[in-house]
Design a protein around this motif. Structure first.
Motif, PDB file in Angstrom:
ATOM      1  N   VAL A 129      -9.705   2.906 -21.870  1.00  0.00           N
ATOM      2  CA  VAL A 129      -9.159   4.271 -21.795  1.00  0.00           C
ATOM      3  C   VAL A 129     -10.034   5.249 -22.579  1.00  0.00           C
ATOM      4  O   VAL A 129     -10.449   4.976 -23.708  1.00  0.00           O
ATOM      5  N   MET A 130     -10.279   6.417 -21.969  1.00  0.00           N
ATOM      6  CA  MET A 130     -10.945   7.534 -22.625  1.00  0.00           C
ATOM      7  C   MET A 130     -10.110   8.786 -22.387  1.00  0.00           C
ATOM      8  O   MET A 130      -9.620   9.010 -21.273  1.00  0.00           O
ATOM      9  N   ILE A 131      -9.919   9.597 -23.428  1.00  0.00           N
ATOM     10  CA  ILE A 131      -9.149  10.833 -23.280  1.00  0.00           C
ATOM     11  C   ILE A 131     -10.073  11.956 -22.827  1.00  0.00           C
ATOM     12  O   ILE A 131     -11.148  12.153 -23.397  1.00  0.00           O
ATOM     13  N   LEU A 132      -9.649  12.677 -21.801  1.00  0.00           N
ATOM     14  CA  LEU A 132     -10.393  13.837 -21.298  1.00  0.00           C
ATOM     15  C   LEU A 132      -9.577  15.089 -21.601  1.00  0.00           C
ATOM     16  O   LEU A 132      -8.558  15.351 -20.971  1.00  0.00           O
ATOM     17  N   PHE A 133     -10.015  15.863 -22.602  1.00  0.00           N
ATOM     18  CA  PHE A 133      -9.331  17.103 -22.955  1.00  0.00           C
ATOM     19  C   PHE A 133      -9.844  18.233 -22.066  1.00  0.00           C
ATOM     20  O   PHE A 133     -11.053  18.448 -21.961  1.00  0.00           O
ATOM     21  N   THR A 134      -8.918  18.961 -21.434  1.00  0.00           N
ATOM     22  CA  THR A 134      -9.311  20.078 -20.580  1.00  0.00           C
ATOM     23  C   THR A 134      -8.936  21.398 -21.237  1.00  0.00           C
ATOM     24  O   THR A 134      -7.977  21.475 -22.007  1.00  0.00           O
ATOM     25  N   TYR A 135      -9.707  22.427 -20.947  1.00  0.00           N
ATOM     26  CA  TYR A 135      -9.464  23.754 -21.510  1.00  0.00           C
ATOM     27  C   TYR A 135      -9.594  24.802 -20.412  1.00  0.00           C
ATOM     28  O   TYR A 135     -10.194  24.557 -19.353  1.00  0.00           O
ATOM     29  N   GLU A 136      -9.010  25.982 -20.654  1.00  0.00           N
ATOM     30  CA  GLU A 136      -9.101  27.089 -19.700  1.00  0.00           C
ATOM     31  C   GLU A 136     -10.159  28.093 -20.120  1.00  0.00           C
ATOM     32  O   GLU A 136     -10.895  28.609 -19.290  1.00  0.00           O
TER      33      GLU A 136
END
Length: 523
Positions: A112-119
C-alpha cells in the motif's frame, strides 16, 4: 519491467473523474456491484504499460467477495494506491484502509502507498507541515510511503514520479506481487480462526452449562455469562445513542450530509432568511442561521433559539379549554403536554455547531474554525465521529489562525509576538472530570481566560439543555494571550484544553492529553 498493475481505492471526493485524468480517464467510482467482474483499465504512462484497477468507493458497497476473488485470480498486483484528499482526512478514509486490510489480509499493507491529492498548487507542500497523529499512524501502517498529485491526476510529471515510486516499492518487496495465493492464505487463516471469532448462538441451557464453573466445594459460579450480559448492555446503550444522534441529524435536515459534505459554496447564499436578524428560528432554519451568523462573526450564533412549537401547543390547548369544560380535558391537556415535551426536546446549541462540523468538507471546517476563533470561542481539537467513535485531529483547520500576545519582563520591557497558532509552542493546561460534579469546569476556565466572555460553552449559558448528543468526548482548546499588563492572570501565553463529558468513558482522549499537558486539573 514489462508492465505495472495497480489498484486504486479510497473515496471519490479525493479524485476528479474527468477525461483528462491520466490514471482513470473519466472512469467513474463504483456505485453498484451488479457487474460480475472488474475490468482493468489499460494505460500508457511514462512509457510503461499500466493496468489500473478502479476500486474507488468499492468499500462502501456490500457483497463484493465475488469481485475480489475474480480480481486476484486474474491479476498479480504491484501496488495498492490509497487515495486521500490532502488535509481532509476523514473517518471514511480511515475505514477505507481498514477495509482493504480486512478483505485482502494484513500482508496487503506491504503493497500500500498513500496518494494525497490537492486542488490548489499551494496545498501540495503542506504535507510536511501537517502533524496529525491519525495521519502519522496511517503512514506508519503503510511503511511511510506516500506521493502527492493534483485531484485531476493530469500532471505527466507527477504521474511519472508515481510510477517510479511503485517500481521502487516493487523492488523493496523483492519483486514480490500480491497474488491469489496470498488471498487464499488469508481465507484459510480466517476459516481456521472461526472457532475463536464466529461463536454460534447457544441455547439458554447450553450457555448456562458452558459458562459456569464448579469450585472445590461444588458451588457453581457464573463466568462468561456476566461478560456476555455486560457486552449486550453496552451494545444496547450504543445503539440507543446512535439512534438519538441520527434523529438529531434528521431534525437538522443533515441526513446524508456526512458523505455528501457541505461546502463553502453552499453557505454564503443570500435568502430572505439571511437578510433578517434572527434571535430565534425554526429547526429547519437552524443550520443556515448558525452558519450565516458565524460567518458574519456574530458571537450570538451559538444562542439562536428554536421557535414555534410551544406557542402552537399553547394555542391548541387554549382552544380545547374554550370548547370543552369537562374535567377529562384536564387529563387530555396533561397528556398533550407530555407528548409535546417528548417531541420537542430542545436542541443543544453545541450540537448544532458539531453537527455542521461533522457534515462539512475540509475547507468549510477551516472557515468555521477561523470564524470561531475570531469570535473568541474555543476550537475543536479532538473530535470523535458520532457513529464510528474514531477520533479526528483537525489541526489543518487552524492554519489561518494567528495569535498575538505581549510578555512583560522583569526590567519592564514588553515584547510583542504574533504566530500562527498551529506552530506556537505553548504550555497546556488540561481540564477533565470523573463522574458528575456540581461546578462547571468550562465556567471555571472562562474565568481564567476572559471573565466577560463565554469562551467555552457551559451549563449556565443561554439555550443550554440536558440533551446533548455530540459533545461528549470532544476536546476543545482555547488560549490565554497576555496583554503585558499587571492585571494579566498569566505572564505568558497558555493553552487550555477541555474534555467534555465523563473522562472515564473517553480513555483515548485522556491518554493523548495527559501526555501533552503541562498541568492537569481534575474535577
Amino acid at each position: 519491467m514489462e508492465g505495472l498493475t495497480v489498484v486504486l481505492f479510497g473515496n471519490s471526493p479525493s479524485v476528479q473523474f474527468e477525461p483528462e485524468n491520466i490514471l482513470l480517464e473519466g472512469e467513474k467510482p463504483f456505485k453498484t456491484v451488479e457487474t460480475s467482474k472488474i475490468v482493468p483499465l489499460q494505460r500508457e504512462i511514462a512509457k510503461r504499460h499500466v493496468s489500473v484497477i478502479n476500486m474507488i468507493d468499492l468499500h462502501e458497497t456490500d457483497s463484493v467477495d465475488h469481485l475480489i476473488d475474480q480480481l486476484v485470480k486474474e491479476n498479480e498486483i504491484h501496488a495498492f494506491i490509497f487515495v486521500v484528499r490532502l488535509g481532509q482526512l476523514t473517518d471514511d478514509d480511515k475505514m477505507g484502509l481498514e477495509w482493504v486490510q480486512r478483505v485482502f489480509g494484513d500482508k496487503v499493507l506491504q503493497f500500500v502507498m498513500i496518494l494525497f491529492t490537492y486542488e490548489r498548487e499551494e496545498e501540495s507542500d503542506t504535507i510536511n507541515d501537517i502533524k496529525n497523529p491519525v495521519l502519522e499512524q496511517l503512514l506508519e501502517k503503510c511503511g511511510g510511503r506516500f506521493h502527492t498529485c493534483n485531484k485531476m491526476m493530469n500532471n505527466q510529471s507527477e504521474m511519472r514520479d508515481l510510477m517510479n515510486k511503485i517500481e521502487l516499492l516493487f523492488n523493496e518487496n523483492k519483486q514480490q506481487l500480491y497474488t491469489g495465493e496470498m488471498l487464499k492464505q488469508r481465507e484459510d487463516l480466517k476459516t481456521s480462526g472461526c472457532q475463536t471469532y464466529c461463536i454460534p448462538e447457544p441455547t439458554i441451557s447450553e450457555e448456562r452449562m458452558e459458562d459456569t464453573t464448579t469450585s472445590e466445594t461444588g458451588e457453581k459460579h457464573g463466568g462468561k455469562n456476566k461478560d456476555l450480559e455486560t457486552r449486550v448492555r453496552q451494545d444496547q446503550c450504543l445503539q440507543q445513542e446512535d439512534t438519538k444522534k441520527r434523529n438529531l441529524f434528521q431534525r437538522l435536515h443533515l441526513e446524508g450530509r456526512q458523505h455528501n459534505k457541505l461546502r463553502t459554496a453552499d453557505v454564503p447564499q443570500l435568502t430572505a432568511l439571511s437578510l433578517q436578524s434572527h434571535e430565534s428560528c425554526s429547526e429547519e432554519e437552524l443550520i443556515q442561521t448558525f452558519l450565516q451568523k458565524l460567518l458574519m462573526m456574530d458571537y450570538s450564533a451559538r444562542y439562536v433559539n428554536v421557535k414555534g412549537k410551544k406557542q402552537d401547543h399553547k394555542q391548541r390547548r387554549d382552544k380545547n379549554s374554550e370548547n370543552q369544560g369537562d374535567i377529562c380535558d384536564v387529563f387530555k391537556d396533561l397528556s398533550l403536554s407530555n407528548i409535546e415535551t417528548s417531541q420537542s426536546e430542545q436542541i443543544h446549541p453545541m450540537d448544532v455547531q458539531m453537527a455542521v462540523f461533522h457534515c462539512a468538507d475540509g475547507f468549510l471546517k477551516q472557515l468555521m474554525v477561523t470564524k470561531l476563533s475570531q469570535c473568541q470561542y474555543a476550537l475543536p481539537l479532538l473530535v470523535p465521529d458520532p457513529f464510528t467513535r474514531r477520533i479526528e485531529f483537525p489541526l489543518w483547520t487552524f492554519r489561518q489562525i494567528n495569535k498575538s500576545w505581549k510578555i512583560k519582563h522583569t526590567n519592564n520591557e514588553t515584547i510583542s509576538q504574533t504566530q500562527p497558532i498551529y506552530k506556537a509552542s505553548t504550555p497546556m493546561v488540561f481540564f477533565f472530570r470523573f463522574g458528575s460534579v456540581s461546578s462547571s469546569k468550562s465556567q471555571l476556565m472562562n474565568s481564567l481566560i476572559n471573565e466577560k466572555h463565554n469562551t467555552f460553552f457551559h451549563r449556565n449559558c443561554p439555550g443550554s439543555s440536558r440533551t446533548r448528543e455530540l459533545m461528549d468526548g470532544v476536546v476543545e482548546i482555547a488560549w490565554f494571550c497576555p496583554s503585558g499588563k499587571n492585571a494579566d492572570k498569566f505572564t505568558d501565553h497558555v493553552s487550555f484544553c477541555n474534555l467534555h463529558g465523563d473522562a472515564r468513558g473517553h480513555e483515548k482522549q485522556l491518554q493523548i492529553l495527559t501526555q501533552m499537558a503541562s498541568k492537569m486539573n481534575l474535577q
